[in-house]
Design a protein around this motif. Structure first.
Motif: not given
Length: 557
Positions: A245-256, A522-537
């Motif tokens: 829940v908190s991770s997705m909330a952080h993502v929402e804040v990044m987007k906004c 940067l992808d999240v801040m530019n509107g791309k979906p999260w979670p991503p299709e590939k885990d780069v880390l």
């Protein structure tokens, strides 16, 4: 095996089954919020009883019955704000919640030894309470709701304690028919919280003084603290939810997030998301929404710095925010550029901290010293700063000069559970004394890691004027500083990245699923979906999950 021990083992086994199958009563706030089996607390009680019996038996004589007695815990009290009648939203005392999972105020709970029988004692309210706050549920409904053995009115507490101590008062011991001494004890919770420096106060009610000679305040506190250090599978699954829940909330804040917003708006977005989409009424701690130079104030967000700065173009945002659900905490920090673009210098510091986080997470496993992990994080950050032209010389020499504490003055992390800074970091018998070295002395635990522990990994790199000035005045440290280059970073604040990890048998598992690679941010801040299709880390060992009707479901990217 004595029959009583078998009974406790059976309680534990039954609770484990009920947790895995989510049988019996559950806590949930409806919709898609997580379904917590109340058997989680039955399992905690069974573990506590087993540990108490082992500790008491090891310290008793063969003719003694010192394993007999009763544990008494007092839940939190509803308070008012200063001299007014305003009642802040109640949050249960953590030891009581761990044991019983009851969110209401003014409740007592007991566990009989050696049987493990649990009893809640609840207040019975009158007509005025019913008019303003609603009718009280029946005792049987309370018993069914929380999965305890018995529920009694609070005015029967003293008689119950007397019965558990075989009616003995004023310290009079009555021998049984076989000549065994009746030394049944009243176990109360009393001890020092090494994080806060505050003492946990023993349960009290009018009349308890007559049992002073049966009072034992030595055994329960260290036993329950150690039990809380090691999380059960259902506790870990609950913390997986709070992290999700908190991770997705952080993502929402990044987007906004946008330039010219206020820091408190980021705080508001996070709290709104975690409550609306996660049922998290409480936050684990005061939100830190520090932007621009503010990240250099490590506990920003307090009343004197109330997240009230406006975001400017070129700022880095450091957001340390975590919600709790059913009193179980999350503690997550994200850092990102508010305009959606890293400058070269911002990326240097961000990647320095990320490299420290990766170094630690890939090394974590049972048997590893948390002190060594702090040093590993320092080393990674200093190496990156050297490569970026801020430092000179050998990293080993910088470590010896305590230069790491100039840039990361806090500890690497801490135990987390029912409290963001959970109990058990330092104990009298298990951990080494707190280090006196800068940086290390701020570590909230110096334990050797074991499976079942949940900790935060939160390396950071900050440019704090007062510390930089002290380093410049210290010949052992100043010789490593490229002054002009360091001065370019003054006023830039800093970066911290914080994940919650559980130690497993062969490594660790990351419960936090936030964007971490700069490209992900940067992808999240530019509107791309999260979670991503590939885990780069993949080295961060993020465990990808989704919420399916109140249950956490794992999947691979």
């Amino acid at each position: 095996m004595p029959p009583i021990v078998v009974d406790v083992k059976k309680r534990q086994a039954d609770a484990e089954i009920n947790c895995s199958e989510c049988k019996g009563p559950v806590y949930s706030l409806g919709l898609n919020t997580y379904q917590v089996p109340m058997a989680l607390h039955e399992l905690n009680r069974a573990r506590l009883v087993q540990s108490m019996l082992e500790k008491l038996d090891s310290s008793s004589s063969s003719s003694s019955s010192s394993s007999r007695g009763v544990i008494l815990l007092e839940g939190g009290k509803q308070t008012t704000r200063y001299d007014t009648d305003h009642e802040p939203v109640f949050r249960q005392e953590s030891f009581f919640h761990w044991t019983f999972g009851v969110p209401e105020a003014d409740v007592y709970g007991t566990i009989s030894l050696p049987s493990g029988e649990s009893t809640l004692f609840v207040p019975i309210y009158g007509l005025d309470y019913e008019i303003f706050c609603g009718s009280s549920p029946s005792l049987d409904n309370i018993r069914s709701k929380y999965g305890v053995d018995n529920v009694l009115p609070i005015d029967q507490l003293d008689d119950y304690i007397a019965s558990q101590l075989d009616g003995s008062v004023d310290g009079i011991n009555e021998d049984d028919d076989n000549g065994n001494v009746n030394d049944a004890q009243l176990h109360l919770l009393s001890g020092l919280n090494t994080d806060s420096g505050n003492y946990c106060m023993a349960a009290h009610y009018d009349g308890i003084e007559k049992y002073s000679k049966r009072r034992n305040t030595d055994t329960l506190f260290p036993t329950i603290v150690e039990a809380r250090v090691f999380k059960t599978k259902p506790e870990i699954e609950l913390m997986r939810y709070t992290n999700w829940v908190s991770s997705m909330a952080h993502v929402e804040v990044m987007k906004c997030c946008q330039v010219k917003m206020m820091e408190y708006q980021l705080e508001s977005l996070f709290q709104h998301y975690t409550y609306t989409h996660g049922g998290c009424r409480h936050q684990s701690y005061t939100c830190v929404c520090a932007c621009g130079p503010s990240p250099s104030i490590l506990h920003y967000g307090h009343a004197g710095r109330p997240n009230d700065r406006q975001l400017l173009d070129g700022d880095i945002a450091l957001l340390d925010m975590g919600a709790e659900y059913h009193c179980y905490a999350s503690d997550i920090t994200c850092s990102f550029p508010v305009n959606g673009k890293f400058s070269d210098d911002q990326l240097l510091i961000y990647n320095a901290v990320l490299s420290a986080q990766i170094a630690v997470i890939t090394t974590l496993k049972p048997g590893i010293s948390y002190l060594d992990m702090h040093r590993l994080a320092e080393r990674a950050i200093l190496k990156s700063l050297k490569n970026g032209g801020l430092l000179l010389g050998e990293v080993d020499d910088m470590i010896d000069a305590d230069l790491g504490a100039i840039f990361m003055p806090h500890g690497l992390g801490h135990l987390i559970g029912l409290d963001a800074h959970d109990v058990g970091g330092y104990t009298e018998t298990i951990t080494r004394p707190r280090s006196e070295r800068p940086g290390l002395k701020k570590l909230r635990t110096a334990r050797t890691l074991e499976a079942g522990m949940v900790l935060t990994i939160e390396p950071g790199c900050y440019f704090i004027d007062v510390l930089l000035d002290l380093a410049l005045a210290n010949p052992k440290q100043s010789k490593h500083l490229c002054v002009e280059r360091v001065n370019e970073f003054r006023g830039s604040g800093g970066v911290r990245l914080e994940d919650d990890v559980v130690i497993t048998d062969d490594g660790c598992e990351n419960l936090t699923v936030c964007p971490r690679a700069s490209s992900e941010v940067l992808d999240v801040m530019n509107g791309k979906p999260w979670p991503p299709e590939k885990d780069v880390l993949p080295e961060l060992r993020r465990n990808w999950v989704n919420n399916d009707n109140g249950k956490m479901v794992r999947y691979d990217l």
